[in-house]
Scaffold this motif. Structure first.
Motif, PDB file in Angstrom:
ATOM      1  N   UNK A   1       0.856  -1.178   0.000  1.00  0.00           N
ATOM      2  CA  UNK A   1       0.000   0.000   0.000  1.00  0.00           C
ATOM      3  C   UNK A   1       0.897   1.235   0.000  1.00  0.00           C
ATOM      4  N   UNK A   2       0.731   2.134  -0.967  1.00  0.00           N
ATOM      5  CA  UNK A   2       1.614   3.302  -1.082  1.00  0.00           C
ATOM      6  C   UNK A   2       1.548   4.201   0.156  1.00  0.00           C
ATOM      7  N   UNK A   3       2.692   4.567   0.681  1.00  0.00           N
ATOM      8  CA  UNK A   3       2.735   5.385   1.899  1.00  0.00           C
ATOM      9  C   UNK A   3       2.188   6.781   1.686  1.00  0.00           C
ATOM     10  N   UNK A   4       2.198   7.264   0.444  1.00  0.00           N
ATOM     11  CA  UNK A   4       1.723   8.624   0.181  1.00  0.00           C
ATOM     12  C   UNK A   4       0.197   8.725   0.072  1.00  0.00           C
ATOM     13  N   UNK A   5      -0.502   7.598   0.052  1.00  0.00           N
ATOM     14  CA  UNK A   5      -1.957   7.610  -0.048  1.00  0.00           C
ATOM     15  C   UNK A   5      -2.553   7.787   1.351  1.00  0.00           C
ATOM     16  N   UNK A   6      -3.349   8.842   1.492  1.00  0.00           N
ATOM     17  CA  UNK A   6      -3.979   9.104   2.780  1.00  0.00           C
ATOM     18  C   UNK A   6      -5.030   8.038   3.062  1.00  0.00           C
ATOM     19  N   UNK A   7      -5.110   7.582   4.306  1.00  0.00           N
ATOM     20  CA  UNK A   7      -6.068   6.545   4.637  1.00  0.00           C
ATOM     21  C   UNK A   7      -6.406   6.583   6.113  1.00  0.00           C
ATOM     22  N   UNK A   8      -7.547   5.999   6.429  1.00  0.00           N
ATOM     23  CA  UNK A   8      -7.986   5.778   7.804  1.00  0.00           C
ATOM     24  C   UNK A   8      -8.028   4.269   7.988  1.00  0.00           C
TER      25      UNK A   8
END
Length: 78
Positions: free
Chosen positions: A42-49
């Motif tokens: 999962x890309x670290x730059x993608x914002x997520x909850x």
């Protein structure tokens, strides 16, 4: 080893290693959210909850066998 159920919502479902929004994932018994995200690339730059069993989690949250992990994009509204 432990097994967790992972649910990816919205456009981040494209990061599923199985191509499905929901999948089971085997991890080391001491695994954390950070390790789960790394395993599915999962890309670290993608914002997520991230929620584990309905509770907000952070990168160091330890996972246990049978946990349900929900990952989705944050939303804002007014």
């Amino acid at each position: 080893m432990i097994w967790v159920d992972v649910h990816l919502f919205g456009y981040i479902a494209r990061y599923s290693p199985t191509g499905k929004e929901t999948f089971r994932l085997e991890l080391d018994s001491e695994a954390t959210i950070s390790e789960l995200l790394a395993k599915i690339q999962f890309p670290s730059e993608v914002e997520r909850v991230v929620l584990v069993n309905g509770h907000q989690a952070n990168f160091s949250t330890r996972l246990a066998d049978g946990d349900e992990v929900f990952i989705f994009v944050p939303v804002a509204g007014g």
